[in-house]
Scaffold this motif. Structure first.
Motif, PDB file in Angstrom:
ATOM      1  N   ALA A 146      77.469 -33.074  32.237  1.00  0.00           N
ATOM      2  CA  ALA A 146      76.901 -34.364  31.823  1.00  0.00           C
ATOM      3  C   ALA A 146      75.498 -34.131  31.270  1.00  0.00           C
ATOM      4  CB  ALA A 146      76.835 -35.310  33.019  1.00  0.00           C
ATOM      5  N   LEU A 147      75.228 -34.773  30.161  1.00  0.00           N
ATOM      6  CA  LEU A 147      73.884 -34.698  29.576  1.00  0.00           C
ATOM      7  C   LEU A 147      73.015 -35.750  30.262  1.00  0.00           C
ATOM      8  CD1 LEU A 147      71.977 -33.630  27.336  1.00  0.00           C
ATOM      9  CD2 LEU A 147      72.819 -35.497  25.916  1.00  0.00           C
ATOM     10  N   LEU A 148      71.946 -35.309  30.901  1.00  0.00           N
ATOM     11  CA  LEU A 148      71.069 -36.245  31.609  1.00  0.00           C
ATOM     12  C   LEU A 148      69.929 -36.713  30.721  1.00  0.00           C
ATOM     13  CD1 LEU A 148      70.797 -34.456  35.065  1.00  0.00           C
ATOM     14  CD2 LEU A 148      72.438 -36.200  34.341  1.00  0.00           C
ATOM     15  N   SER A 149      69.465 -35.810  29.856  1.00  0.00           N
ATOM     16  CA  SER A 149      68.306 -36.138  29.042  1.00  0.00           C
ATOM     17  C   SER A 149      68.270 -35.204  27.849  1.00  0.00           C
ATOM     18  CB  SER A 149      67.037 -35.969  29.882  1.00  0.00           C
ATOM     19  OG  SER A 149      65.921 -36.340  29.153  1.00  0.00           O
ATOM     20  N   LYS A 150      67.922 -35.763  26.703  1.00  0.00           N
ATOM     21  CA  LYS A 150      67.958 -34.976  25.466  1.00  0.00           C
ATOM     22  C   LYS A 150      66.549 -34.611  25.022  1.00  0.00           C
ATOM     23  CE  LYS A 150      70.278 -33.318  21.937  1.00  0.00           C
ATOM     24  NZ  LYS A 150      69.725 -32.004  22.270  1.00  0.00           N
ATOM     25  N   ALA A 151      66.335 -33.362  24.678  1.00  0.00           N
ATOM     26  CA  ALA A 151      65.040 -32.944  24.143  1.00  0.00           C
ATOM     27  C   ALA A 151      65.074 -33.021  22.627  1.00  0.00           C
ATOM     28  CB  ALA A 151      64.731 -31.524  24.588  1.00  0.00           C
ATOM     29  N   LEU A 152      64.122 -33.723  22.051  1.00  0.00           N
ATOM     30  CA  LEU A 152      64.101 -33.855  20.592  1.00  0.00           C
ATOM     31  C   LEU A 152      63.192 -32.833  19.927  1.00  0.00           C
ATOM     32  CD1 LEU A 152      64.097 -37.743  20.150  1.00  0.00           C
ATOM     33  CD2 LEU A 152      66.020 -36.147  20.077  1.00  0.00           C
ATOM     34  N   SER A 153      62.122 -32.435  20.621  1.00  0.00           N
ATOM     35  CA  SER A 153      61.245 -31.392  20.081  1.00  0.00           C
ATOM     36  C   SER A 153      61.343 -30.165  20.974  1.00  0.00           C
ATOM     37  CB  SER A 153      59.784 -31.840  20.083  1.00  0.00           C
ATOM     38  OG  SER A 153      59.677 -33.128  19.557  1.00  0.00           O
ATOM     39  N   PRO A 154      61.417 -28.994  20.398  1.00  0.00           N
ATOM     40  CA  PRO A 154      61.450 -27.792  21.231  1.00  0.00           C
ATOM     41  C   PRO A 154      60.074 -27.503  21.822  1.00  0.00           C
ATOM     42  CG  PRO A 154      61.393 -27.197  18.919  1.00  0.00           C
ATOM     43  CD  PRO A 154      61.476 -28.691  18.968  1.00  0.00           C
ATOM     44  N   LEU A 155      60.063 -26.952  23.013  1.00  0.00           N
ATOM     45  CA  LEU A 155      58.804 -26.486  23.605  1.00  0.00           C
ATOM     46  C   LEU A 155      58.417 -25.167  22.961  1.00  0.00           C
ATOM     47  CD1 LEU A 155      59.634 -27.142  27.350  1.00  0.00           C
ATOM     48  CD2 LEU A 155      57.675 -28.118  26.151  1.00  0.00           C
ATOM     49  N   PRO A 156      57.115 -24.840  22.999  1.00  0.00           N
ATOM     50  CA  PRO A 156      56.719 -23.493  22.587  1.00  0.00           C
ATOM     51  C   PRO A 156      57.535 -22.487  23.397  1.00  0.00           C
ATOM     52  CG  PRO A 156      54.794 -24.830  22.997  1.00  0.00           C
ATOM     53  CD  PRO A 156      55.978 -25.627  23.444  1.00  0.00           C
ATOM     54  N   VAL A 157      57.992 -21.449  22.751  1.00  0.00           N
ATOM     55  CA  VAL A 157      58.943 -20.561  23.399  1.00  0.00           C
ATOM     56  C   VAL A 157      58.271 -19.461  24.185  1.00  0.00           C
ATOM     57  CG1 VAL A 157      60.851 -19.001  23.042  1.00  0.00           C
ATOM     58  CG2 VAL A 157      60.552 -20.977  21.571  1.00  0.00           C
ATOM     59  N   ILE A 158      58.625 -19.367  25.434  1.00  0.00           N
ATOM     60  CA  ILE A 158      58.221 -18.203  26.212  1.00  0.00           C
ATOM     61  C   ILE A 158      59.453 -17.744  26.940  1.00  0.00           C
ATOM     62  CG2 ILE A 158      56.885 -17.366  28.150  1.00  0.00           C
ATOM     63  CD1 ILE A 158      54.667 -19.001  27.400  1.00  0.00           C
TER      64      ILE A 158
END
Length: 420
Positions: free
Chosen positions: A42-54
């Motif tokens: 189940a999708l609980l929450s959608k991220a629209l912008s990616p976080l800076p990648v580490i």
RNA sequence: GGCCCCGUAGCUCAACGGCAGAGCAGUUGACUCUUAAUCAAUUGGUUAGAGGUUCAAAUCCUCUCGGGGUCACCA
């Protein structure tokens, strides 16, 4: 997972940074990685912008190798949520911050002190030499100051019959920012009846040793290449001794501001003389000399005691000495950490001190202590002898967590607003 | 507030008077897979902003904005 769910992932409708809930069987892949054989997703929450990648890889020898980083200081402070989401060591600092404050609170409680809250918006500010922020109450049509200290409100409570009180809260000072100054910062103040500044020093040592023990499991803690040893007792030196040793000036040889100013001017390196501000009161000169000659050398915890009376309007005189008061500041890692004294509880002397401040400083000078008539009235009812203490909590957290800047121990340090 | 340093793609950086680039992220396609990064292709820029010097400016100069350092200030 079933075909439909797999298609969701394949088509990248579900991706990194989304929050999902998976139900299924825990399993190990052919490559040995622990995974979940998913039955339901189940999708609980959608991220629209990616976080800076580490991304982190644990090496065979246990060290963690990092790929990519989010390190731009301004972005990290302005978007602390992204900083926290991506930098685990930053998250850890604030967990330790909570632990330190909890430890201090437990310590104060165990000393028999009562935690209280006093006004942040005050009609008369005082208890420190700092410029206040001014605000306004519309309906009452009166100006109010954001507090620069808790001191005068806390000591009134001793008149009320409590033997000891403390407060942990925010102070606001309208002055420059630096690696150790934020416009609003967290302060601990306590006042305890029937002890003098020697008793306060004892409490200080034990409290910081307890904090170090809570954070590091021992009374030593690393900081910026040094190991700070909080084990009591700490060295105690008078201001006069410290200055005599480090600057080879005995200010008692210069009993007035004019001659002391000349002596300090001679002592200063040539390049600093241009900046030297003339016409300061005697005690202020001594304080500056202390800052210039001694402060940065005090790496291990050290009490500096017996300050000039004329810059310490709330401290009791040293018996048989008209120029010094029973006051100390303590220094760690070259930073002033706190300030304390045997509190002045003689209402006549206190009234005289307010008058002295009014003579010495212009009313709008930061050092002027505005006369607080209600405070004097409280003291006339009888204030028990007591020792008081104030410490910058944020600086202590810097020391205990190894952070170089106060901004790194504040979730939202004050930054200038960007345009628009 | 003074002085010094810095600001280039979402992130980390290169180019330092001569065509604005790389890696990662993103996007598109392939893979029931992988242990930072599966493979391939690809988008992405008012070089913080404004002005100036120059045939030519990310690069040099001036101002503005923001950040860092330092001094002043901060009992």
């Amino acid at each position: 997972m079933d075909e439909a769910t797999y298609q969701l992932v394949r088509e990248k409708l579900i991706e990194v940074d989304d929050f999902v809930q998976a139900t299924g069987t825990l399993m190990r892949t052919k490559a040995g990685e622990i995974s979940v054989h998913v039955r339901e997703l189940a999708l609980l929450s959608k991220a629209l912008s990616p976080l800076p990648v580490i991304k982190q890889q644990v090496q065979d020898d246990g060290t963690i190798r990092e790929f990519g980083e989010f390190s731009d200081t301004e972005s990290r402070y302005r978007q602390r949520y992204a900083d926290l989401a991506v930098n685990h060591d930053v998250r850890d600092v604030f967990i330790q911050r909570a632990q330190i404050i909890r430890t201090i609170r437990q310590f104060m409680d165990s000393e028999g002190l009562l935690e209280v809250e006093t006004p942040i918006l005050q009609p008369v500010y005082g208890g420190a030499a700092a410029r206040p922020f001014i605000t306004h109450h519309n309906q009452l049509d009166e100006d109010l100051f954001l507090r620069i200290s808790f001191e005068l409100y806390l000591k009134r409570l001793l008149v009320g019959g409590y033997d000891g009180v403390y407060e942990i809260g925010r102070d606001f000072r309208n002055e420059g920012v630096s690696f150790k100054h934020n416009t609003e910062f967290t302060m601990l103040e306590f006042y305890k009846a029937y002890i003098d500044y020697n008793g306060v020093m004892d409490i200080t040592e034990r409290m910081l040793a307890a904090v170090a023990m809570a954070v590091h499991g021992r009374t030593q803690a690393p900081y910026q290449g040094s190991v700070i040893d909080y084990t009591p007792p700490w060295p105690r030196r008078t201001v006069r001794e410290a200055i005599r040793e480090e600057a080879e000036i005995d200010y008692m040889d210069y009993p007035d501001a004019t001659s002391l100013e000349a002596a300090i001017f001679d002592w200063l390196p040539a390049e600093e003389r241009r900046e030297f501000q003339r016409g300061q009161p005697w005690g202020k000169l001594i304080e500056h000399l202390l800052g210039a000659a001694v402060e940065k050398k005090l790496i291990q915890p050290t009490f500096i005691t017996d300050y000039p009376r004329d810059i310490s309007p709330f401290a009791k005189r040293v018996a048989g000495d008209d120029v010094h008061v029973e006051r100390f500041e303590f220094y760690i890692a070259g930073m002033e950490m706190g300030n304390a004294f045997t509190e002045l509880n003689d209402p006549r002397d206190q009234a005289a001190r307010f008058e002295e401040m009014a003579r010495l400083f212009r009313a709008d000078d930061d050092d002027a202590a505005p006369t607080d008539d209600d405070y004097l009235r409280a003291m006339r009812y009888g204030m028990p002898p007591n020792g008081g203490f104030g410490m910058g909590i944020d600086r202590l957290i810097m020391l205990m967590t190894g952070q170089r800047s106060i901004r790194d121990v504040l979730l939202y340090p004050h930054l200038k607003q960007t345009g628009r």
